[in-house]
Design a protein around this motif. Structure first.
Motif, mmCIF file in Angstrom:
data_model
loop_
_atom_site.group_PDB
_atom_site.id
_atom_site.type_symbol
_atom_site.label_atom_id
_atom_site.label_comp_id
_atom_site.label_asym_id
_atom_site.label_seq_id
_atom_site.Cartn_x
_atom_site.Cartn_y
_atom_site.Cartn_z
ATOM 1 N N SER A 123 116.691 104.278 -23.236
ATOM 2 C CA SER A 123 117.384 103.189 -22.540
ATOM 3 C C SER A 123 116.870 101.817 -22.980
ATOM 4 O O SER A 123 117.626 100.845 -23.003
ATOM 5 C CB SER A 123 117.219 103.350 -21.029
ATOM 6 O OG SER A 123 115.836 103.384 -20.688
ATOM 7 N N ASP A 144 123.750 106.125 -19.854
ATOM 8 C CA ASP A 144 123.145 105.659 -18.596
ATOM 9 C C ASP A 144 124.208 105.351 -17.557
ATOM 10 O O ASP A 144 124.045 105.655 -16.362
ATOM 11 C CB ASP A 144 122.295 104.414 -18.865
ATOM 12 C CG ASP A 144 121.031 104.726 -19.650
ATOM 13 O OD1 ASP A 144 120.592 105.894 -19.595
ATOM 14 O OD2 ASP A 144 120.493 103.835 -20.323
ATOM 15 N N SER A 178 118.793 100.448 -26.161
ATOM 16 C CA SER A 178 120.198 100.033 -26.114
ATOM 17 C C SER A 178 120.382 98.520 -26.203
ATOM 18 O O SER A 178 121.135 98.040 -27.075
ATOM 19 C CB SER A 178 120.862 100.587 -24.854
ATOM 20 O OG SER A 178 122.163 100.102 -24.715
ATOM 21 N N LEU A 204 124.005 103.101 -23.896
ATOM 22 C CA LEU A 204 124.352 102.450 -22.636
ATOM 23 C C LEU A 204 125.356 103.286 -21.859
ATOM 24 O O LEU A 204 125.256 103.404 -20.619
ATOM 25 C CB LEU A 204 124.924 101.057 -22.933
ATOM 26 C CG LEU A 204 125.424 100.255 -21.725
ATOM 27 C CD1 LEU A 204 124.279 99.979 -20.760
ATOM 28 C CD2 LEU A 204 126.081 98.959 -22.185
#
Length: 569
Positions: free
Chosen positions: A105, A145, A108, A142
């Protein structure tokens, strides 16, 4: 409603991210990947490894399938090594799924920021396309997530819980749903990542997730089959063999699902890790077990889809694979091959023109007219194929190559029309008036036609290889041709002064043919000037006398290339 919309938009972002990564890498490294695949056919393990590596880079087994089916359709690769590459592509997809489910994460926003800066500042260069790939990777991470965040409230919804409850672990039903996932997202990788995310949120059980993963593999095989629908039978066999391998995998794993799920439940791993781990293990074992059978599968696919003999008629394009339009380097290579095929037809037309000139053969004239119809058909196909490529997205080198291809195709089409007109003049003159050329005049015309054929071959070689020395040689040959045609025109006038009856009777036709050959020669040599100008950074007027400048102008009409001497009828 808003929560569901968030989930759908996150899924769309996931699909878009994988698309950007795939097309970006193919635009930057398409020619290199094409070379790797085309050369990795000597041994099955080598082809298998090439399939893994290329698919891991482009993050799409469909993109690999597109390249491989194109090679097989064009006769550049055998069916058995192509199937080995496709097995490796399935493993490559599983490896990338494992990498993308790591906790990335933090990466990204960095990828998106760096990618946008690169893309906007270097849009027409390779660095700009690398930035495009970075943007796609960032969006992909992205999206994963966002899917997790959007799935949490949806998982608590009673209506959606009832919907997913209908998937009770029936492997065949779940596989069908997984195949639909892959078709809707246009990517088995996206479908597997989505399945892992849904499993981690508790929306689906592990048995259902396994069925969806197997179905996603089958869906990618169906996608490859749909993409190859416009290919020849040879190209479609690759997609059929790959799909059959995926269906065989479903049959092999069917009796093992229950004990496998029981064993996986005892592992202290997250649901997402179990799903991705199963995907990697399943694809690796399935493909390794089936790799020794690629020769048998190749024979079976050949039996299932034999080559059909096409009926006589106008020629159809062989190399214009529309599924390659997203990969400019591959699409341009296809257009080059088809344009060279037009050049081969023009050379055959010149050969038939020799027969018409020497023997007045009516059969040669009919063959020449049929070849001109083929030239027109292939020219139209190349023109429409190139028109479908967005030039604003092409890198500088690709944009120049695009222009070179369309210019040569136009010139060859003009040449075909001009050769047909020359044959018509010969036929009309000889049949209506029963005149024939003098021995000296006939020898001069056939010799000039031979020089024209040599320059055509050299011009096609310059277009294909871009060799500067050959381009300079072609320009020199063009000047020599001009000197030769002037000498022959003067020799013809000399025979008129000597009152040679045959020369007097055919004078108008003789001079017209010389002028037509001069125009043809200008069309054949035009590619040399474009190459010299690009390599030396000079204007055409600096490379040749003013009277020859028009000959190098691309897309010029034949009558404007080099006006011939006035003729009388």
């Amino acid at each position: 409603m808003l929560t569901l919309l968030n989930l759908l938009s996150a899924i769309a972002l996931l699909v878009w991210g994988t698309h950007i990564v795939r097309t970006g890498i193919l635009r930057v490294y398409g020619s290199q990947l094409r070379r790797i695949l085309s050369h990795s056919v000597a041994k099955r393990p080598q082809a298998f490894a090439a399939g893994i590596g290329v698919t891991a880079l482009v993050q799409s087994s469909n993109a690999t399938a597109m390249l491989v089916t194109s090679f097989v359709a064009q006769g550049l690769m055998g069916l058995a090594p192509a199937l080995a590459i496709m097995l490796g592509a399935d493993v490559g997809t599983a490896l990338m799924a494992r990498v993308l489910t790591l906790d990335l994460s933090w990466l990204s926003p960095l990828l998106i920021f760096a990618g946008v800066v690169l893309f906007l500042s270097r849009k027409q260069r390779r660095a700009g396309q690398v930035g495009r790939v970075a943007i796609g990777l960032g969006l992909l991470l992205l999206a994963l997530d966002l899917i997790v965040e959007a799935a949490r409230p949806i998982a608590e919804s009673n209506s959606l819980e009832a919907l997913f409850a209908s998937l009770t672990g029936d492997l065949l039903l779940d596989a069908l749903v997984g195949a639909l996932f892959a078709l809707l997202t246009y990517s088995s990788l996206a479908a597997v990542l989505l399945t892992a995310t849904l499993a981690s949120s508790g929306m689906i059980s592990l048995p259902v997730a396994i069925g969806l993963v197997i179905g996603a593999n089958i869906g990618s095989g169906v996608l490859a089959l749909l993409n190859s629908s416009m290919q020849s039978a040879a190209g479609r066999r690759v997609a059929i063999g790959s799909l059959l391998y995926k269906l065989l995998g479903l049959l092999l794993v069917l009796p093992l699902v229950t004990p496998l799920v029981n064993w996986m439940d005892g592992l202290e791993l997250s649901a997402a890790s179990l799903v991705i781990g199963f995907h990697l293990l399943y694809n690796s074992l399935r493909c390794l077990l089936m790799l020794p059978t690629v020769n048998l599968m190749a024979r079976l696919c050949t039996l299932l889809l034999p080559e059909r003999k096409s009926a006589e008629g106008v020629a159809e394009p062989r190399h214009l694979d529309r599924s390659a339009l997203d990969t400019p380097s591959l699409a341009l290579a296809n257009a080059v091959r088809e344009t060279l095929r037009i050049g081969d037809l023009i050379e055959q037309m010149l050969g038939h023109l020799q027969e018409v000139l020497r023997e007045g053969s009516s059969e040669a004239g009919r063959q020449l007219r049929r070849l001109d119809d083929d030239v027109d058909a292939l020219y139209s196909a190349v023109k429409l194929y190139l028109a479908q490529m967005p030039r604003e997205d092409l890198a500088g080198h690709d944009s120049r190559r695009w222009a070179e291809i369309i210019e040569l195709a136009v010139n060859l089409e003009h040449a075909g029309d001009l050769i047909e007109q020359m044959a018509g003049k010969l036929d009309n003159h000889k049949r209506s008036r029963h005149y024939s050329f003098s021995a000296s005049g006939l020898e001069e015309l056939t010799g000039l036609l031979g020089l024209l054929q040599d320059n055509l071959r050299l011009g096609l070689n310059v277009f294909l290889n871009g060799n500067h020395a050959n381009a300079q040689r072609l320009i020199a040959e063009k000047r020599r041709f001009r000197q030769e045609e002037r000498k022959l025109a003067h020799a013809h006038v000399g025979r008129l002064s000597q009152q040679v009856v045959q020369s007097i009777e055919t004078s108008s036709l003789h001079l017209e043919l010389i002028a037509d050959m001069k125009r043809l020669n200008s069309l054949f040599c035009s590619s040399a000037y474009a190459l010299v100008e690009a390599l030396e950074g000079s204007q055409p007027s600096a490379q040749m006398p003013p009277q020859e400048t028009a000959a190098a102008a691309p897309l010029a009409e034949p009558a404007e290339v080099e006006p011939g001497p006035p003729t009388q009828h």
